[in-house]
Scaffold this motif. Sequence first.
Motif, short mmCIF file in Angstrom:
data_model
loop_
_atom_site.label_atom_id
_atom_site.label_comp_id
_atom_site.label_asym_id
_atom_site.label_seq_id
_atom_site.Cartn_x
_atom_site.Cartn_y
_atom_site.Cartn_z
N PHE A 166 0.82 -1.19 0.00
CA PHE A 166 0.00 0.00 0.00
C PHE A 166 0.86 1.25 0.00
O PHE A 166 0.63 2.20 0.73
CB PHE A 166 -0.92 0.00 1.23
N ASN A 167 1.84 1.27 -0.86
CA ASN A 167 2.69 2.44 -0.96
C ASN A 167 2.07 3.51 -1.83
O ASN A 167 2.45 4.67 -1.77
CB ASN A 167 4.06 2.05 -1.54
N GLU A 168 1.10 3.10 -2.68
CA GLU A 168 0.48 4.05 -3.58
C GLU A 168 -0.92 4.37 -3.08
O GLU A 168 -1.37 3.93 -2.04
CB GLU A 168 0.45 3.48 -5.00
N CYS A 169 -1.65 5.13 -3.90
CA CYS A 169 -3.00 5.54 -3.55
C CYS A 169 -3.91 4.33 -3.45
O CYS A 169 -3.88 3.45 -4.30
CB CYS A 169 -3.52 6.53 -4.59
N LEU A 170 -4.73 4.27 -2.39
CA LEU A 170 -5.62 3.14 -2.21
C LEU A 170 -6.80 3.20 -3.16
O LEU A 170 -7.27 2.18 -3.64
CB LEU A 170 -6.13 3.10 -0.76
N THR A 171 -7.34 4.38 -3.38
CA THR A 171 -8.50 4.53 -4.25
C THR A 171 -8.06 4.96 -5.63
O THR A 171 -7.16 5.79 -5.79
CB THR A 171 -9.47 5.58 -3.68
N LEU A 172 -8.69 4.38 -6.64
CA LEU A 172 -8.36 4.68 -8.02
C LEU A 172 -9.58 5.30 -8.68
O LEU A 172 -10.65 4.70 -8.70
CB LEU A 172 -7.97 3.39 -8.76
N ASP A 173 -9.42 6.50 -9.21
CA ASP A 173 -10.52 7.15 -9.91
C ASP A 173 -10.12 7.41 -11.35
O ASP A 173 -9.06 6.97 -11.82
CB ASP A 173 -10.91 8.46 -9.20
N GLU A 174 -10.95 8.14 -12.05
CA GLU A 174 -10.70 8.39 -13.47
C GLU A 174 -9.41 9.16 -13.70
O GLU A 174 -8.70 8.91 -14.69
CB GLU A 174 -11.88 9.15 -14.07
N GLU A 175 -9.08 10.08 -12.80
CA GLU A 175 -7.86 10.87 -12.99
C GLU A 175 -6.61 9.99 -12.89
O GLU A 175 -5.67 10.15 -13.68
CB GLU A 175 -7.81 11.99 -11.94
N VAL A 421 -11.24 0.25 -6.96
CA VAL A 421 -11.49 -0.19 -8.33
C VAL A 421 -11.99 1.01 -9.12
O VAL A 421 -13.06 1.54 -8.83
CB VAL A 421 -12.52 -1.33 -8.38
N PRO A 422 -11.25 1.49 -10.10
CA PRO A 422 -11.69 2.68 -10.83
C PRO A 422 -12.95 2.42 -11.63
O PRO A 422 -13.15 1.33 -12.16
CB PRO A 422 -10.49 2.99 -11.76
N ALA A 423 -13.79 3.41 -11.71
CA ALA A 423 -15.05 3.30 -12.45
C ALA A 423 -15.38 4.67 -13.02
O ALA A 423 -14.89 5.71 -12.56
CB ALA A 423 -16.18 2.81 -11.55
N ILE A 424 -16.21 4.67 -14.04
CA ILE A 424 -16.64 5.94 -14.62
C ILE A 424 -17.54 6.67 -13.62
O ILE A 424 -18.18 6.05 -12.78
CB ILE A 424 -17.37 5.72 -15.95
N SER A 425 -17.58 7.98 -13.76
CA SER A 425 -18.34 8.79 -12.79
C SER A 425 -19.82 8.47 -12.80
O SER A 425 -20.53 8.73 -11.83
CB SER A 425 -18.13 10.27 -13.10
N LEU A 426 -20.32 7.86 -13.89
CA LEU A 426 -21.73 7.50 -13.97
C LEU A 426 -22.12 6.52 -12.87
O LEU A 426 -23.24 6.55 -12.36
CB LEU A 426 -22.03 6.90 -15.35
#
Length: 554
Positions: A166-175, A421-426
């Motif tokens: 967990f050295n990186e960001c835990l949450t993944l978004d569109e950016e 888990v990244p997902a689209i903003s929809l």
Amino acid sequence: MTDWSKEGLGFVILQQHCRCSAVDAPFCCKTGWRLALCGSRHLTAAEAGYAPVEGEALAVAWCLRKARLFLLGCPNLMLVTDHRPLVKLLGDRALTDIVNPRLFRLKERTLQYRFTVRYLPGKRNYAADFLSRYPTLKASPDGHDEEQVEELAGAMAAATIAALTFNECLTLDEEVVLRASQQDPAYQLLVAKVLAGDWHPHRAQEIECLRHFYSVRDRLSVSRGLVTYTYDQGHVRLVIPDGLRRQVAANLHASHQGLDSMLRRARQTQTVVDVFQLDGCSYLAYADRLTGWLEVAQLPSGATSSKIMNQLRLYFARWGAPEQVSTDGGTNLVSEEMTGFFKRWGVTVRLSSAHYPQSNGRAEAAVKSAKRMLRGNIGTNGSLNSDKVSLALLQYLNTPLRDIDKSPAQLATGRQLRDGVPAISLNYRIDEHWGRTLRERERQMARQHSKMKDHANGCSRSNIAPGSRVLVQNQANKTWDRAGIVVEARGNRQYLVKLDGSGRLSLRTRLHLKPLAQPNPAPPPKPQEPPPEPSPNRPRRRVARPGWLDDYVE
């Protein structure tokens, strides 16, 4: 690959990653076949007396049942067994030709799968043989097969989370995905190909990195620089760049804990409570039977009734008091103190059968899910304050439940939660029914805000200029016992005041300041004007002697 022994059953699911011929499978090459799933369990008292052919058939049927999420619909499924009679029995032999009723039932359970059967000598069936001789699961396979599915899925999730860094960001978004895609040349080629739509007539004519997407090219589109894939019933998912796929795959595994039996016996306003031990620490599992929402709390220094009540008060205040709570009848859950607590809250208690915790299956499933998430991830002294535990629980809450395509988060909050888990903003939009209620709430708050603004304008206080003397309200006793000078006027009607005596600077709002009325200074005295000098051109007045002085004699 399956195996049966006098101790238990074992199976191993392997997935092919090479292009070798199926004739030599699964030993065509060293890295061509990779582990997808494995499991084992003990035999029941009745199963221990099975004949070898019946036991081997039982191992095959149980393996197909446990791994059905991997195997159902698989067109190239190969079943490997070390018992040669099963090749004919499970191959082309019709049910009408099977006289043994037990074998008849076992073969009937395999008819929904499409597979070919191959024989492998037992001396080469290493993995399945080991698992059958050293089984792990001990529950009855008939009544609690689904709980074992939860344990297998939970074990995979726990092992995956434990292996993560967990050295990186835990949450993944569109950016985050967009930045990773911009650094991936293959992904940029895919974006250009989808935008242009100039796919070649044959898959072999495409660049190698694009061939994986050739069969689904009609379902790909580009949104804000990211490729999206539309699948069943219009659901949209992001195509993840290669650099993030390992992390996303690990995050996905963290959510697969207890999907099969989570909502089957769900009832409105019914919850389950159970206390369990893990690595010498006590924990409380609290789950909602309707939505599948799971809460886990640590109970330091023992699971006493008072500590359980304190935690349940928090859950009741957050989710509301349920109508019924199911417990396993532990002494700390049925004590006189707990009974009075539930009675005050108007909650009825349902107890599972004595010495038969399986009757409280939902609580048992919640405990198993919680244990799998916590094992290997808890912090010092059993603390739940760790990124691994939080991420695993978040993935669990975001995983859609069986048959309804809604996750516990969607059922409880009306939307998906932002996770790893990244997902689209929809996907983060509020549910339609929730949206109508929230819009009405926004309109109500806007009306209330308008009323408060009108009231504030009617009794607004004047601004205070710097240098003015003011009284300052004491917040302890609400008296105006301090005075000072306004040094600076800041935004939001705040003022920096220098207090008399100590000279300390204090930041106060206009509400807590009262200007002091300063006496008007007396006007300076006007200078007296000198008397006007007589004009030299004016004739002087002649003063006549009064007549009554004529007879006066000096």
